[in-house]
Scaffold this motif. Structure first.
Motif, mmCIF file in Angstrom:
data_model
loop_
_atom_site.group_PDB
_atom_site.id
_atom_site.type_symbol
_atom_site.label_atom_id
_atom_site.label_comp_id
_atom_site.label_asym_id
_atom_site.label_seq_id
_atom_site.Cartn_x
_atom_site.Cartn_y
_atom_site.Cartn_z
ATOM 1 N N SER A 120 -6.583 6.577 2.798
ATOM 2 C CA SER A 120 -6.846 5.284 2.170
ATOM 3 C C SER A 120 -5.785 4.260 2.566
ATOM 4 O O SER A 120 -6.104 3.095 2.844
ATOM 5 C CB SER A 120 -6.882 5.437 0.644
ATOM 6 O OG SER A 120 -6.988 4.178 0.027
ATOM 7 N N VAL A 121 -4.527 4.688 2.601
ATOM 8 C CA VAL A 121 -3.450 3.758 2.957
ATOM 9 C C VAL A 121 -3.576 3.320 4.411
ATOM 10 O O VAL A 121 -3.459 2.132 4.731
ATOM 11 C CB VAL A 121 -2.074 4.407 2.714
ATOM 12 C CG1 VAL A 121 -0.963 3.481 3.197
ATOM 13 C CG2 VAL A 121 -1.874 4.693 1.240
ATOM 14 N N LEU A 122 -3.837 4.268 5.306
ATOM 15 C CA LEU A 122 -3.963 3.914 6.716
ATOM 16 C C LEU A 122 -5.155 2.991 6.951
ATOM 17 O O LEU A 122 -5.071 2.030 7.726
ATOM 18 C CB LEU A 122 -4.091 5.188 7.563
ATOM 19 C CG LEU A 122 -2.868 6.116 7.579
ATOM 20 C CD1 LEU A 122 -3.131 7.314 8.470
ATOM 21 C CD2 LEU A 122 -1.612 5.382 8.025
ATOM 22 N N GLU A 123 -6.254 3.265 6.278
ATOM 23 C CA GLU A 123 -7.413 2.371 6.401
ATOM 24 C C GLU A 123 -7.082 0.977 5.867
ATOM 25 O O GLU A 123 -7.494 -0.039 6.446
ATOM 26 C CB GLU A 123 -8.604 2.954 5.650
ATOM 27 C CG GLU A 123 -9.223 4.171 6.328
ATOM 28 C CD GLU A 123 -10.382 4.747 5.527
ATOM 29 O OE1 GLU A 123 -10.576 4.285 4.379
ATOM 30 O OE2 GLU A 123 -11.070 5.653 6.030
ATOM 31 N N GLY A 124 -6.322 0.938 4.768
ATOM 32 C CA GLY A 124 -5.924 -0.348 4.202
ATOM 33 C C GLY A 124 -5.044 -1.149 5.147
ATOM 34 O O GLY A 124 -5.194 -2.377 5.263
ATOM 35 N N LEU A 142 0.811 -1.220 0.000
ATOM 36 C CA LEU A 142 0.000 0.000 0.000
ATOM 37 C C LEU A 142 0.841 1.265 0.000
ATOM 38 O O LEU A 142 0.328 2.355 -0.282
ATOM 39 C CB LEU A 142 -0.908 0.025 1.244
ATOM 40 C CG LEU A 142 -1.928 -1.112 1.376
ATOM 41 C CD1 LEU A 142 -2.501 -1.132 2.789
ATOM 42 C CD2 LEU A 142 -3.036 -0.954 0.355
ATOM 43 N N VAL A 143 2.135 1.151 0.307
ATOM 44 C CA VAL A 143 2.959 2.337 0.553
ATOM 45 C C VAL A 143 3.053 3.216 -0.688
ATOM 46 O O VAL A 143 3.143 4.442 -0.594
ATOM 47 C CB VAL A 143 4.367 1.915 1.043
ATOM 48 C CG1 VAL A 143 5.282 3.118 1.188
ATOM 49 C CG2 VAL A 143 4.241 1.194 2.379
ATOM 50 N N GLU A 144 3.039 2.595 -1.885
ATOM 51 C CA GLU A 144 3.180 3.376 -3.106
ATOM 52 C C GLU A 144 2.040 4.371 -3.294
ATOM 53 O O GLU A 144 2.132 5.292 -4.098
ATOM 54 C CB GLU A 144 3.252 2.437 -4.308
ATOM 55 C CG GLU A 144 1.998 1.626 -4.525
ATOM 56 C CD GLU A 144 2.117 0.640 -5.665
ATOM 57 O OE1 GLU A 144 1.067 0.191 -6.140
ATOM 58 O OE2 GLU A 144 3.241 0.340 -6.076
ATOM 59 N N LYS A 145 0.936 4.232 -2.542
ATOM 60 C CA LYS A 145 -0.201 5.144 -2.663
ATOM 61 C C LYS A 145 -0.157 6.211 -1.566
ATOM 62 O O LYS A 145 -1.197 6.679 -1.100
ATOM 63 C CB LYS A 145 -1.510 4.370 -2.566
ATOM 64 C CG LYS A 145 -1.648 3.262 -3.605
ATOM 65 C CD LYS A 145 -2.910 2.442 -3.370
ATOM 66 C CE LYS A 145 -3.028 1.297 -4.362
ATOM 67 N NZ LYS A 145 -4.220 0.460 -4.113
ATOM 68 N N ALA A 146 1.058 6.609 -1.180
ATOM 69 C CA ALA A 146 1.216 7.436 0.010
ATOM 70 C C ALA A 146 0.512 8.785 -0.075
ATOM 71 O O ALA A 146 0.204 9.383 0.955
ATOM 72 C CB ALA A 146 2.706 7.661 0.300
ATOM 73 N N LEU A 147 0.250 9.292 -1.281
ATOM 74 C CA LEU A 147 -0.431 10.585 -1.372
ATOM 75 C C LEU A 147 -1.861 10.501 -0.848
ATOM 76 O O LEU A 147 -2.400 11.472 -0.345
ATOM 77 C CB LEU A 147 -0.423 11.076 -2.818
ATOM 78 C CG LEU A 147 0.852 11.817 -3.261
ATOM 79 C CD1 LEU A 147 0.793 12.117 -4.738
ATOM 80 C CD2 LEU A 147 1.048 13.091 -2.452
ATOM 81 N N LEU A 193 3.702 7.944 6.483
ATOM 82 C CA LEU A 193 3.587 9.337 6.933
ATOM 83 C C LEU A 193 4.779 10.171 6.479
ATOM 84 O O LEU A 193 4.611 11.312 6.018
ATOM 85 C CB LEU A 193 3.464 9.375 8.459
ATOM 86 C CG LEU A 193 2.126 8.888 9.019
ATOM 87 C CD1 LEU A 193 2.238 8.640 10.514
ATOM 88 C CD2 LEU A 193 1.035 9.901 8.726
ATOM 89 N N ALA A 194 5.986 9.607 6.616
ATOM 90 C CA ALA A 194 7.183 10.340 6.193
ATOM 91 C C ALA A 194 7.165 10.566 4.683
ATOM 92 O O ALA A 194 7.454 11.673 4.198
ATOM 93 C CB ALA A 194 8.437 9.574 6.610
ATOM 94 N N LEU A 195 6.809 9.518 3.932
ATOM 95 C CA LEU A 195 6.779 9.634 2.476
ATOM 96 C C LEU A 195 5.673 10.575 2.026
ATOM 97 O O LEU A 195 5.859 11.385 1.112
ATOM 98 C CB LEU A 195 6.573 8.240 1.867
ATOM 99 C CG LEU A 195 6.635 8.129 0.346
ATOM 100 C CD1 LEU A 195 7.953 8.655 -0.175
ATOM 101 C CD2 LEU A 195 6.441 6.688 -0.080
#
Length: 460
Positions: free
Chosen positions: A25-29, A16-21, A120-122
């Motif tokens: 959505s990433v955190l929910e995933g 999921l990290v590649e969708k960091a913007l 979060l950092a990314l």
């Protein structure tokens, strides 16, 4: 030891990290995948600070009592979020009463928190670049794994320094042994800088003699070629990355110092003074302070280059990053579903000394991804040289680049000859005494013993 289910859950979350913007959505995933693995009663991300911006809580389940301090309750696990090297939030997960393995659950929650910290950092870096006019989709995807996989204290510190140094015009000096990712870090510095629209040029100072190096860096005199024949001119408005800057001769060091101090330089062989509008990022595997003390490197140039020194740690000092890096490289080298490492294989990779650092791990994972057809990589799939020279404290010795090549040739010959030293010696043109010396020098006794055992088992 992490189970296969744990490893798969972490790999699913890492994808999921590649969708960091799309942060929410990433955190929910991540929470959904955590729930699938643990069957949670509820879970919450509490983010009270990330950089300068506050974040709202994201969660799943109906348990609204999961505040940041909910770990005081029974069957509730919490883990800190450390996107900038300091705690900026918490992940809190409530287990069901029938949860069978709290140790496994804690490992998964900690892994989820580490991945969320990377996100979060990314996200912060990508958002900053997007808001300053850079299209994040145009970023070279190979430049993002410096931020994607690195939760060790040493890498978090290096990432934070890169994030601070990049937007400035300060000269950056990247330090560390071969293979730690200095060229990648230089690319990240450039892409996070105000010069991102300009060129990024690379010169390996160790690859050329002084005369050719001077011509490439400073160009030829007026009348013998265009001013654009110098890399300093070609890099105008962008960044010039000088790899192995410690290999510059003293006269070339003086000319580089003039560029950094005055913004001007003289072409090779003399001629009209030219102006440089370029940012310099330099790197070195050498101990430049020792070179200064020995008189082979100018002290004033060292201070100029070292405005922002960043030490990139060798992989043996960031072992907690090995598994995440390996899974990333395995996935990058496969168009379809990538194989994953079983817990035993992960343990071997984590304890190996990695003399070639991240570059060696990347090459190994590329090989494994191509050769492995099964969904899981186990001990039998790993090359034999990984089973020796384990963790720090085991009389590990540092090898030069030539010694490392020699070691790999000896290991390869032993593998081809079923670990029979006399046969390997004959192939290499060595006497039995000579190969015995190399076996002892490179600490191959354990690998030979294990290799013979595996060869015998294969014939049964």
């Amino acid at each position: 030891m992490p189970s296969q289910q744990e490893c798969q859950a972490v790999l699913d979350m890492a994808s999921l990290v590649e969708k960091a913007l799309d942060l929410e959505s990433v955190l929910e995933g991540i929470l959904l995948r955590l729930d699938q693995a643990l069957d949670l009663r509820g879970a919450r991300f509490w983010l009270w600070e990330a950089g300068d911006a506050p974040w709202v809580a994201t969660g799943l389940g109906q348990d609204h009592d999961l505040g940041p301090d909910a770990v005081n309750q029974s069957l509730v696990i919490g883990a800190p979020l450390l996107p900038l090297g300091r705690e900026s939030g918490r992940l809190v997960a409530a287990l069901r009463d029938n949860e069978p393995d709290q140790i496994s659950a804690r490992r998964l929650v900690n892994a989820a928190a580490q991945l969320a910290s990377s996100v979060l950092a990314l996200h912060r870096d990508l958002s900053l670049r997007r808001h300053t006019g850079e299209n994040a989709a145009e970023l070279d995807p190979t430049a993002t794994h410096l931020f994607l996989a690195g939760q060790s204290e040493a890498m978090v510190r290096a990432q934070e320094l890169i994030s601070k140094a990049a937007p400035s015009e300060a000269t950056v000096l990247l330090l560390g042994p071969l293979g730690v990712g200095k060229a990648l870090a230089a690319q990240v510095v450039h892409r996070l800088s105000q010069r991102r629209e300009g060129p990024l040029l690379h010169l390996d100072c160790a690859a050329w003699g002084p005369a050719e190096l001077e011509r490439r860096l400073f160009g030829r005199p007026t009348g013998s070629g265009s001013s654009a024949d110098s890399l300093l001119e070609q890099a105008t408005g962008g960044t010039l990355y000088l790899q192995e800057v410690g290999s510059l001769s003293l006269p070339l060091q003086a000319k580089l110092l003039q560029v950094l101090q005055e913004g001007e330089y003289e072409p090779a062989g003399g001629g009209d003074i030219r102006h440089a509008q370029v940012r310099v990022v330099a790197s070195s595997t050498k101990d430049l302070e020792r070179n200064v003390a020995q008189g082979s490197f100018r002290q004033d140039l060292f201070y100029r280059l070292g405005v922002m020194p960043i030490h990139l740690p060798p992989l043996r000092q960031r072992r907690e990053d090995v598994s995440l890096l390996a899974e990333y490289f395995l996935g990058r080298n496969r168009e379809q579903q990538a194989p994953h490492l079983n817990p035993q294989a992960q343990s071997v990779l984590t304890h190996y000394a990695w003399p070639g650092n991240v570059a060696e791990l990347e090459n190994l994972c590329g090989r494994l991804a191509l050769l492995t057809n099964a969904p899981e990589i186990g001990l039998d799939d790993l090359p034999s040289f990984l089973f020796y020279r384990e963790a720090a404290g085991s009389q590990e010795q540092q090898l030069s680049r030539l010694e490392e090549i020699e070691r790999q040739e000896v290991v390869a010959a032993l593998e081809r000859n079923n670990w029979v030293q006399s046969h390997a010696a004959a192939e290499l043109g060595l006497t039995l005494r000579q190969i015995g010396y190399r076996v002892k020098k490179f600490g191959l006794e354990g690998a030979i013993k294990k290799g013979r055992s595996r060869a015998q088992s294969a014939t049964l």
